[in-house]
Design an enzyme around this catalytic site. Structure first.
Site, PDB file in Angstrom:
ATOM      1  N   ARG A 159      -7.648  -2.305   0.335  1.00 28.15           N
ATOM      2  CA  ARG A 159      -7.643  -1.043   1.465  1.00 28.15           C
ATOM      3  C   ARG A 159      -8.111   0.062   0.392  1.00 28.15           C
ATOM      4  NH1 ARG A 159      -2.878   1.180  -0.297  1.00 28.15           N
ATOM      5  NH2 ARG A 159      -1.197  -0.279  -0.365  1.00 28.15           N
ATOM      6  N   ASN A 170      -4.751  -4.263  -4.211  1.00 26.68           N
ATOM      7  CA  ASN A 170      -4.698  -3.518  -2.978  1.00 26.68           C
ATOM      8  C   ASN A 170      -5.876  -3.633  -2.351  1.00 26.68           C
ATOM      9  OD1 ASN A 170      -2.006  -3.048  -2.708  1.00 26.68           O
ATOM     10  ND2 ASN A 170      -2.352  -1.223  -4.063  1.00 26.68           N
TER      11      ASN A 170
END
Ligand SMILES: *[C@@H]1O[C@H](CO)[C@@H](O)[C@H](O)[C@H]1NC(C)=O
Ligand SMILES: *[C@@H]1O[C@H](CO)[C@@H](O)[C@H](O)[C@H]1NC(C)=O
Ligand SMILES: *[C@@H]1O[C@H](CO)[C@@H](O)[C@H](O)[C@H]1NC(C)=O
Ligand SMILES: *[C@@H]1O[C@H](CO)[C@@H](O)[C@H](O)[C@H]1NC(C)=O
Length: 739
Positions: A344, A342
């Protein structure tokens, strides 16, 4: 560089080492891994000025994460710009920011995803960088490119790394190339049983066999030894041929008792990457994380290092910078396999901040500004244990979102002076939970020197969390953190499905919780009785003393429909009456020995914090009922009947109110808007036929007939909004039902 994070506890290295070593192994069958092997280096230098970052940052998000980012910006002396939709004009993130710009109507594709409007807000405000939070545009490579063209810094990874990791298939290929462990497997024509055995030996047991063409878990066979491979091969290959006309098989390592464990990374633009201690997010429902913790009870020092180093290798391979997370699936033998990366900030980042003392948002901002990461791998230590509960506005039994106005909202606080409770929320009392956005109320995190302490702190925090106006999932969260299997640390992604196979049904009272609830109900009764006798008269204490009984004999029942659950409670005054809240009592349940009970409850507060025989019990007082009180215990609401002796005698003759026959109505299971109605009066419908579609929180729910029937009346139309339990359609009376 170790941020002075408001919530993060700080300990010196020596104290920590002592605390960690003092942890003892639990008697439970499952042996927790403790972090004794972690090398605790001398405390990290603080208050180093690494220079300026940005003057002004725009936060392209809403809710708790926008508030979270603003907090760190304020700490760093950075001006903040909020964006908001029409529905969010009065929300907390708008109030906290220095400036705010409207970017459109409530639907997200017209506001928080509205790139032209966001670009305009960036230009108008003069912001030099954008923090995307999570969700929305946070993993949108074309948004990153657009910002670059405008000369605005995106606080996150570069476009290439984001794109490469955003594609599931490509990211697995890259991970493999970077030396990251991926699930070993074979996908193709398996010639015969011997070939199947060869493959299984290559992969190592247990293995899973299934038709390549079949989706999901369909036709899946699990084999733990040669015999099972041979029989599994026969069944799977014939199934594959007959169902799909295809003889290809997928043979893959089977991950038993799978646990979701992820590695938080921080990387700068100067090729420096570090990994932080892991988070475990195994308590999930349909791939949605419910409770997370850091570190994991399953990970030993060698596994932590191996996972961390592989995650770092992947980040280097794609030239990653900023905060990112590599997710792994881990089996019972601590084999771990790459799931995805991911690119982020994760929802559950606060628990990492708790145990590492690092402010991840601050590091993201510094890295985006081109600064070198000042953290060294050997500086990163584990301070105690942290747990996060995702508090949602939803019905935990039906898992349906709930919307409404938070008429009463009080967040739990740290009471031990150790910052042991952290609430990341974007709402206050009076806020609306609307149908447009994620119904998350708060990320409730607690910390402790040990896992047990973090769990105890979580139980207390959940018990004292007051949320009125929307249905919430605290009953489920409270139940999971009290579950013996959760306490043992032996969890997996199947935990909720295995422990609640019929779905979660609220707290079922046990002898302890039943007597706690009965005690608090009796206490509330006695205190209200004293108040009522004093009310409205100019009465002095001597007089009151003569008016208030010495004792009350009560019959308390938290489940009035089950008469045999009634508890006999004798509550006695222990000393003189007082109008303050400090009248002392003794309480005896079912003729057992009386114990002292005290409560700081002042009849107005929604929280009753009682000390029953020196044990602390927190129960919420929600409302009074004609013959009792609505109380909340273990997060679950109970209509507790409290009868005095006369009422108890009379109750034997009282009839149960019959339930109305709801079978002939279609009821909206949640508040939302009606998308379509598939029937009209006079229609005869079959069981399973679509009746209506109701949309809430971007989720369309098709409501179907549960039996054959004829439509009598339709009460709503497409486009109308409906409340929970509102009647949508009425059916003719069914002859079969009227006997
Ligand atoms: C953990 O729980 C699973 C599922 O209940 C069980 O099969 C397994 O034996 C347990 N493991 C340990 C070490 O207790
Ligand atoms: C937003 O999404 C809705 C459906 O979810 C669609 O009807 C509408 O056209 C979209 N609006 C924009 C501006 O893309
Ligand atoms: C990026 O955002 C834009 C604007 O909302 C959208 O049109 C596009 O589909 C998004 N791209 C990805 C990869 O999500
Ligand atoms: C309290 O009230 C009673 C009855 O009205 C009276 O006799 C008594 O003197 C009062 N006591 C005090 C302390 O005022």
């Amino acid at each position: 560089m170790f941020a002075k994070l408001r919530h993060a506890p700080r300990f010196s290295a020596n104290v920590l080492l002592a605390r960690q070593t003092a942890l003892t192994l639990r008697p439970a069958s499952y042996q927790l891994i403790h972090t004794t092997a972690t090398v605790f280096k001398a405390s990290v230098q603080e208050n180093i000025d690494y220079g300026k970052t940005f003057d002004k940052i725009l936060i392209a998000n809403r809710g708790e994460i926008a508030c979270r980012v603003i907090r760190t910006c304020k700490k760093m002396g950075i001006k903040t710009v909020a964006i908001y939709s029409d529905a969010d004009a009065n929300s907390l993130h708008v109030k906290l920011a220095d400036e705010a710009y409207n970017v459109g109507p409530a639907p997200t594709n017209q506001s928080y995803l509205n790139v032209p409007a966001i670009l305009k807000a960036i230009k108008d405000s003069g912001a030099k960088a954008v923090h995307p939070g999570y969700g929305f545009l946070s993993e949108n490579a074309s948004f990153v490119q657009t910002l670059e063209k405008e000369g605005v810094t995106f606080i996150g990874p570069g476009e290439y790394a984001m794109g490469a990791m955003g594609d599931k298939i490509q990211s697995k290929i890259i991970a493999k190339e970077a030396g990251v462990s991926t699930i070993p497997g074979f996908n193709g024509v398996v010639r015969d049983a011997n070939h199947a055995l060869e493959i299984a030996h290559d992969i190592g047991y247990p293995v899973m066999l299934k038709a390549s063409a079949g989706g999901g878990g369909k036709g899946m066979r699990i084999a733990w030894n040669d015999e099972e491979v041979i029989s599994g091969f026969k069944i799977a290959s014939s199934e594959s041929m007959s169902s799909f006309g295809d003889n290809r098989l997928l043979v893959e390592k089977y991950v038993d008792n799978p646990r979701h464990i992820e590695i938080q990374l921080l990387a700068d633009k100067h090729d420096h990457v570090v990994y932080l201690p892991e988070r475990e997010c195994s308590i999930q429902r349909r791939n949605q994380k419910v409770i997370e913790e850091a570190p994991s009870t399953h990970i030993d020092e060698a596994t932590r290092k191996a996972m961390g180093e592989q995650a770092v290798a992947l980040a280097r391979k794609v030239g990653y910078s900023s905060a990112g997370t590599v997710e792994f699936l881990v089996d019972s033998q601590r084999n771990f396999y790459f799931l995805e990366m991911n690119t982020r900030l994760q929802v559950e980042h606060p628990i990492t901040e708790y145990i590492s003392g690092v402010d991840l948002v601050e590091q993201m901002i510094r890295v985006a500004a081109g600064q070198k990461l000042a953290l060294k791998q050997e500086d990163l230590t584990i301070n105690g244990w942290a747990i996060e509960s995702r508090v949602y506005a939803e019905d935990p039994e039906k898992y349906l979102p709930s919307i409404g106005h938070l008429s009463k909202y009080i967040e739990p606080k740290s009471l031990k002076g150790k910052n042991e409770v952290r609430c990341d929320s974007g709402i206050v009392e009076g806020s609306e939970i609307s149908i447009y956005y994620d119904p998350m109320i708060c990320k409730l995190c607690t910390h402790g020197d040990t896992r047990d302490e973090a769990i105890e702190n979580m139980k207390k925090a959940l018990d004292s969390y007051v949320i009125k106006g929307v249905t919430h999932n605290i009953p489920l969260l409270r139940e999971v953190v009290s579950h013996p299997r959760f306490a043992s640390g032996n969890i997996s992604t199947k935990f909720l499905a295995e422990e609640y196979p019929e779905g979660f049904k609220g707290h079922s009272l046990n002898p302890d919780s039943l007597s706690e609830l009965a005690t608090v109900a009796a206490l509330v009764y006695a205190k209200r009785d004293i108040r009522n006798r004093a009310f409205g008269e100019h009465i002095n204490l001597t007089e009151l003393e003569s008016k208030v009984p010495q004792e009350w004999d009560l019959f308390v029942n938290p489940t009035p429909t089950q008469k045999d659950q009634a508890v006999k409670v004798k509550i006695m005054r222990d000393g003189p009456v007082s109008l303050d809240s400090d009248t002392k009592f003794l309480i005896s349940i079912n003729n057992q020995e009386a114990v002292p009970v005290e409560a700081s409850w002042d009849l107005e507060s929604p929280l009753v914090n009682a000390r029953v025989n020196s044990k602390e019990v927190s129960v919420q007082y929600l409302d009074s009922l004609p013959l009792g009180f609505k109380l909340q215990h273990y997060g679950t609401k109970f209509d507790v009947s409290v009868l005095n002796e006369a009422q108890q005698k009379y109750s034997v003759h009282m009839k149960e109110k019959p339930k109305p026959d709801m079978a002939k109505f279609l009821i909206s299971p949640m508040p939302g808007s009606v998308v379509s109605i598939a029937v009209k009066p006079g229609d005869v419908i079959a069981e399973g036929a679509e009746l209506a579609v109701v949309e809430a929180m971007k989720m369309q729910n098709v409501l179907r007939a549960t039996r054959v029937g004829k439509v009598k009346k339709v009460y709503t139309q497409p486009g109308s909004s409906v409340g929970a339990d509102e009647v949508l359609i009425e059916f003719e009376d069914d002859k079969a039902e009227t006997k």
